[in-house]
Design a protein around this motif. Structure first.
Motif, PDB file in Angstrom:
ATOM      1  N   ILE A 149       8.971  10.437   5.983  1.00 42.45           N
ATOM      2  CA  ILE A 149       7.842   9.511   5.849  1.00 42.45           C
ATOM      3  C   ILE A 149       6.519  10.201   6.194  1.00 42.45           C
ATOM      4  N   LYS A 150       5.452   9.547   5.711  1.00 39.73           N
ATOM      5  CA  LYS A 150       4.102  10.108   5.915  1.00 39.73           C
ATOM      6  C   LYS A 150       3.111   8.953   5.823  1.00 39.73           C
ATOM      7  N   GLU A 151       2.076   9.003   6.671  1.00 35.87           N
ATOM      8  CA  GLU A 151       1.023   7.984   6.540  1.00 35.87           C
ATOM      9  C   GLU A 151       0.219   8.258   5.286  1.00 35.87           C
ATOM     10  N   VAL A 152      -0.064   7.197   4.523  1.00 32.20           N
ATOM     11  CA  VAL A 152      -0.911   7.363   3.336  1.00 32.20           C
ATOM     12  C   VAL A 152      -2.075   6.372   3.438  1.00 32.20           C
ATOM     13  N   PRO A 153      -3.188   6.636   2.740  1.00 32.78           N
ATOM     14  CA  PRO A 153      -4.287   5.661   2.754  1.00 32.78           C
ATOM     15  C   PRO A 153      -3.780   4.310   2.232  1.00 32.78           C
ATOM     16  N   GLN A 180       1.937   2.993  -4.577  1.00 30.79           N
ATOM     17  CA  GLN A 180       2.603   4.087  -5.305  1.00 30.79           C
ATOM     18  C   GLN A 180       3.908   4.541  -4.651  1.00 30.79           C
ATOM     19  N   TYR A 181       4.244   3.922  -3.495  1.00 37.72           N
ATOM     20  CA  TYR A 181       5.356   4.462  -2.701  1.00 37.72           C
ATOM     21  C   TYR A 181       6.337   3.378  -2.235  1.00 37.72           C
ATOM     22  N   GLY A 182       7.502   3.847  -1.762  1.00 39.58           N
ATOM     23  CA  GLY A 182       8.350   3.001  -0.939  1.00 39.58           C
ATOM     24  C   GLY A 182       7.702   2.945   0.438  1.00 39.58           C
ATOM     25  N   ILE A 183       7.540   1.743   0.990  1.00 42.50           N
ATOM     26  CA  ILE A 183       6.836   1.596   2.277  1.00 42.50           C
ATOM     27  C   ILE A 183       7.797   1.003   3.305  1.00 42.50           C
ATOM     28  N   ILE A 184       7.765   1.577   4.513  1.00 37.67           N
ATOM     29  CA  ILE A 184       8.684   1.093   5.551  1.00 37.67           C
ATOM     30  C   ILE A 184       7.987   0.151   6.531  1.00 37.67           C
ATOM     31  N   VAL A 225       7.509   6.492   2.106  1.00 34.07           N
ATOM     32  CA  VAL A 225       8.668   7.371   1.947  1.00 34.07           C
ATOM     33  C   VAL A 225       8.280   8.483   0.977  1.00 34.07           C
ATOM     34  N   ILE A 226       8.458   9.724   1.437  1.00 31.41           N
ATOM     35  CA  ILE A 226       8.199  10.894   0.603  1.00 31.41           C
ATOM     36  C   ILE A 226       9.565  11.371   0.111  1.00 31.41           C
ATOM     37  N   GLU A 274       6.831  17.551   9.769  1.00 25.68           N
ATOM     38  CA  GLU A 274       5.666  18.428   9.943  1.00 25.68           C
ATOM     39  C   GLU A 274       5.511  19.249   8.681  1.00 25.68           C
ATOM     40  N   GLY A 275       4.303  19.345   8.155  1.00 26.11           N
ATOM     41  CA  GLY A 275       4.083  20.151   6.955  1.00 26.11           C
ATOM     42  C   GLY A 275       3.131  19.454   6.011  1.00 26.11           C
TER      43      GLY A 275
END
Ligand code: G1P
Length: 294
Positions: free
Chosen positions: A159-163, A169-173, A203-204, A249-250
């Protein structure tokens, strides 16, 4: 039991990338000098994956060719004494055991994963989406498997924070922090409108899944966009398996998007051992020009 198999779905039409993807699979478009899908395969291999299962579709045979032995090309390079290039080309075909299976109809990401059922068998496995390139050391998938091994079971999602204006555009948790970078996921939803999004944690494209996901996918009705959604299957499986989100991380690049692809080219170009310094000089020159003309 540690995870040794990875599924890479690569059957989509790549409509976000037209016209470039009309006759060339978008997974073979290069970032600097390497097709996007090779970055993904290398991440799997560097993580310790021993079998990669490609889910392809019509007109995608060249992806399999990329990872296969190219007798004529090798012969040509050998006869010209181009040993470095020969080694490079041979290295790709020796990377890992690659098995491919076809998704015969474009019924969605969940359906693509279901196509790999027989080859995956009864083991937990990884999924890597070819659009999501993650530049990380250790590799994103390695970080996730380390977390999975500590937890001992369950589902792990990158997972990653997005604006907030990008959540659609994503699956969101919907999740609660339970450790360093780790979230326990209560629910997840595929591409919600911003007002319905439970968070901005997206979700990435990296998943660690138990084989029970296949039974769920077999029964699952179409979801968002009329497609069989992996997100929906995971949400359903959450009734019997704990789901975790791991903030890896990355740096992640959306290589399936024209702008994301361009940014990835610049970033990987700057890090390229031979081209990096020249690309850097060139970008500085362009920046100067832009400054002068603005
Ligand atoms: C897929 C998944 C979505 C996920 C995204 C990550 O969507 O369905 O849940 O957040 O990948 O890149 P796609 O981008 O293939 O439409």
């Amino acid at each position: 039991m540690t995870i040794k198999k990875a599924v890479i779905p690569a059957a989509g039409f790549g409509t976000r990338f037209l016209p470039a993807s009309k006759a060339v699979p978008k997974e073979l478009l290069p970032i600097v000098d390497k097709p996007t899908i090779q970055y993904i395969a290398e991440e799997a291999i560097d993580t310790g994956i021993t079998q990669v299962i490609l889910v392809t579709g019509r007109e995608k045979g060249s992806i399999e060719d990329h990872f296969d032995i190219s007798f004529e090309l090798e012969h040509h390079l050998r006869s010209k004494g181009k040993d470095d290039l020969l080694k490079l080309v041979q290295g790709i075909s020796e990377m890992v055991q690659i098995v491919s299976v076809r998704q015969k109809m474009p019924l969605g990401l969940g359906h693509a994963i279901l196509c790999a059922k027989q080859i995956v068998g009864n083991h937990p496995f990884a999924v890597l989406l070819a659009d999501d390139i993650v530049d990380a050391d250790p590799p994103c998938l390695r970080q996730m498997i380390d977390v999975y091994n500590e937890l001992g079971k369950g589902i792990v999602l990158a997972i990653k924070e997005v604006p907030r204006d990008e959540v659609y555009q994503y699956g969101i948790i919907d999740g609660e922090a339970v450790g360093d970078r780790l979230f326990r996921v209560a629910s997840l939803v595929e591409k919600p409108p911003v007002e319905k999004a439970p968070s901005n944690l997206a979700v990435i494209g990296r998943y660690l899944l138990p084989p029970e996901i296949f039974e769920v996918l077999e029964e699952l009705p179409p979801g968002k966009g009329g497609e069989i959604q992996l997100t929906d299957a995971i949400a359903r499986l959450g009734e019997s398996f704990p789901i975790y989100g791991y903030k890896f991380e990355g740096e992640r690049y959306d290589a399936g998007d024209k702008m994301g692809f361009f940014v990835a080219n610049v970033r990987f170009g700057l890090k390229h051992p031979e081209l990096g310094p020249r690309i850097s000089d060139f970008l500085l020159e362009v920046a100067e020009e832009l400054k002068r003309s603005s």
